[in-house]
Design an enzyme around this catalytic site. Structure first.
Site, mmCIF file in Angstrom:
data_model
loop_
_atom_site.group_PDB
_atom_site.id
_atom_site.type_symbol
_atom_site.label_atom_id
_atom_site.label_comp_id
_atom_site.label_asym_id
_atom_site.label_seq_id
_atom_site.Cartn_x
_atom_site.Cartn_y
_atom_site.Cartn_z
ATOM 1 N N SER A 105 0.768 -1.204 -0.149
ATOM 2 C CA SER A 105 0.063 -0.240 0.036
ATOM 3 C C SER A 105 0.976 1.280 0.125
ATOM 4 C CB SER A 105 -0.930 0.090 1.227
ATOM 5 O OG SER A 105 -1.484 -1.351 1.254
HETATM 6 N N1 SAH Z 1 -0.321 -5.297 4.054
HETATM 7 C C1 SAH Z 1 0.368 -5.632 2.945
HETATM 8 C C2 SAH Z 1 -0.392 -5.113 1.356
HETATM 9 C C3 SAH Z 1 -1.563 -6.083 1.384
HETATM 10 S S1 SAH Z 1 -2.148 -6.565 -0.306
HETATM 11 C C4 SAH Z 1 1.733 -4.872 2.694
HETATM 12 O O1 SAH Z 1 2.148 -4.402 3.854
HETATM 13 O O2 SAH Z 1 2.411 -5.180 1.714
HETATM 14 C C5 SAH Z 1 -3.634 -7.324 0.116
HETATM 15 C C6 SAH Z 1 -2.949 -8.819 0.361
HETATM 16 O O3 SAH Z 1 -4.362 -9.853 0.854
HETATM 17 C C7 SAH Z 1 -2.246 -9.726 -0.847
HETATM 18 O O4 SAH Z 1 -1.353 -10.273 -0.475
HETATM 19 C C8 SAH Z 1 -3.403 -10.799 -0.728
HETATM 20 O O5 SAH Z 1 -2.903 -12.104 -1.301
HETATM 21 C C9 SAH Z 1 -3.911 -10.769 0.476
HETATM 22 N N2 SAH Z 1 -5.329 -11.347 0.671
HETATM 23 C C10 SAH Z 1 -6.521 -11.753 -0.008
HETATM 24 N N3 SAH Z 1 -7.487 -12.168 0.194
HETATM 25 C C11 SAH Z 1 -6.833 -12.843 1.762
HETATM 26 C C12 SAH Z 1 -7.643 -13.677 2.579
HETATM 27 N N4 SAH Z 1 -8.854 -14.089 2.438
HETATM 28 N N5 SAH Z 1 -6.823 -13.957 3.545
HETATM 29 C C13 SAH Z 1 -5.491 -13.518 3.701
HETATM 30 N N6 SAH Z 1 -4.898 -12.667 2.727
HETATM 31 C C14 SAH Z 1 -5.616 -12.422 1.714
#
Ligand code: SAH
Length: 214
Positions: free
Chosen positions: A62
């Site tokens: 993000s």
């Molecule tokens: N917090 C992260 C950015 C997240 S991007 C950072 O600091 O880099 C969102 C992430 O959520 C992705 O990696 C995606 O694979 C994950 N995601 C999506 N659905 C999910 C779920 N149901 N459970 C766990 N992770 C999930």
């Protein structure tokens, strides 16, 4: 050679303080955590820019301001146990690890979780536990949590996450459709849930039983 520390301080001043984030602990963590370690090597020069960046598997790290804002909204204390859904690069988990006692983070894509684990270990973030799972179920064995952050776009607030929040606990989550959301903060107060709606944002979708279908 890029002076990453200088870039980081500039990021905090120009993108984060200037937009109104004030919590000194949050600003301190944003100044400290080496964001460039969490992005692919070819993108390190852009790590401190005012935007999200791809981290592989179609996922993103993000924008710095959004990380700082969501962290401030969580009101994390040094004794708190915090759950994160969507580990991605591990950057948000590293920021939280500076501010609370223990971070629990869940990622559904195994290769991303493995990469994040390696970076967190290299940086010595020892208070981060991770699992590969559908985070829309939360992490029941480790509940309840003082704060929960969802860093992927949800159609609704997953009920399991509300259940796993302590009384007085805070949940910050982007809610909307797959293309645009608003940040919501839900506080589990003794008299019931209090929800405050914040700024518009765009996250990758939360995919799972209580999220979007793949
Ligand atoms: N917090 C992260 C950015 C997240 S991007 C950072 O600091 O880099 C969102 C992430 O959520 C992705 O990696 C995606 O694979 C994950 N995601 C999506 N659905 C999910 C779920 N149901 N459970 C766990 N992770 C999930």
């Amino acid at each position: 050679m890029i002076n990453y520390e200088k870039e980081r301080n500039r990021m905090v001043d120009e993108q984060i303080v200037s937009r109104g984030v004030r919590d000194p602990r949050v600003l301190g963590a944003m100044c400290k955590v080496p964001r460039h370690e969490f992005v692919p090597e070819a993108m390190r020069a852009k790590a401190y820019g005012d935007h999200a960046l791809p981290v592989g598997e179609g996922q993103t790290i993000s924008q710095p301001y959004i990380v700082a804002l969501m962290t401030e909204l969580l009101e994390v204390k040094s004794t708190d146990r915090v759950l994160e859904i969507g580990t991605g690069s591990g950057y948000q988990a590293a920021v939280l690890s500076e501010l609370c006692e223990k971070v629990f983070t869940i990622e559904r894509v195994k290769t991303l979780a493995e990469k994040a684990r390696a970076v967190l270990d290299r940086l010595g973030c020892r208070n981060v536990a991770m699992k590969v799972y559908d985070g829309t179920y939360g992490w029941k064995e480790m509940a309840p949590f003082d704060a929960i952050i969802v860093t992927a776009a949800a159609p609704d607030v997953p009920t399991a996450l509300i259940e796993q929040l302590k009384e007085g606990g805070r949940l910050v989550i982007p809610v909307g459709d797959r293309f645009e959301q608003v940040l919501k903060k839900v506080v589990k107060s003794p008299s019931g849930l209090v929800t405050v709606t914040g700024i518009p944002c765009t996250f990758v979708p939360l995919i799972g039983a209580h999220g979007w279908k793949e």
